[in-house]
Design an enzyme around this catalytic site. Structure first.
Site, short mmCIF file in Angstrom:
data_model
loop_
_atom_site.label_atom_id
_atom_site.label_comp_id
_atom_site.label_asym_id
_atom_site.label_seq_id
_atom_site.Cartn_x
_atom_site.Cartn_y
_atom_site.Cartn_z
N CYS A 108 0.85 -1.18 0.00
CA CYS A 108 0.00 0.00 0.00
C CYS A 108 0.89 1.24 0.00
CB CYS A 108 -0.90 -0.04 1.24
SG CYS A 108 -2.51 0.70 0.96
N CYS A 154 -4.03 -0.24 -3.14
CA CYS A 154 -4.39 1.11 -3.54
C CYS A 154 -3.73 1.41 -4.87
CB CYS A 154 -3.98 2.13 -2.48
SG CYS A 154 -2.21 2.20 -2.21
N CYS A 184 4.68 0.66 -7.49
CA CYS A 184 5.36 -0.54 -7.01
C CYS A 184 6.53 -0.85 -7.92
CB CYS A 184 4.37 -1.71 -7.03
SG CYS A 184 5.07 -3.24 -6.42
#
Length: 137
Positions: free
Chosen positions: A11, A83, A90
């Site tokens: 997240c 999210c 990422c």
């Protein structure tokens, strides 16, 4: 005995959604997965997330807010982003790592009375629980 595969919840700040997911993962999947969580940044543990998980009998107060560890990421079998920010930011996943995206509202941004904020936290918590339970099937 073989090592358990790693399930990594990611997240933005690793303070709320991913922490709740990690807590449910430890509770529901511990027999089959090594469950971890991290964030793009580490914002510290959200006290409301701890409170809402305590309501369902899961203590996440000893979990730590941490940033994504590239070694853990590379060893993960399944990476789940919770999210859009984490999904977009990422690090690139190595080939062969399964990933999923659970786009869930950030309860930490909820506004209103304490009860209204609590209700948003509960809704997100319960949705996370349902999705983690589905992983155990």
């Amino acid at each position: 005995m073989a090592e358990k595969p790693i399930l990594y919840f990611l997240c933005t700040g690793n303070s709320c959604r991913s922490q709740m997911a990690e807590g449910f993962g430890h509770e529901l999947l511990n027999d089959r997965w090594e469950v971890k969580s991290a964030g793009i940044e580490a914002h510290g543990m959200n006290p409301k997330a701890v409170e809402m998980m305590n309501e369902v009998g899961i203590d996440i107060s000893n979990q730590e807010s941490s940033v994504i560890d590239q070694d853990i990421l590379n060893k993960s079998s399944l990476v789940i982003t919770l999210c859009g920010d984490a999904k977009e930011n990422c690090p690139v996943l190595p080939k062969g790592i399964e990933s999923d995206h659970w786009g869930l509202e950030d309860p930490a941004k909820a506004t209103g009375s304490e009860e209204e904020v609590n209700e948003v936290f509960r809704e997100v918590r319960d949705e996370i629980k349902k999705r983690v339970e589905n992983l155990s099937k």
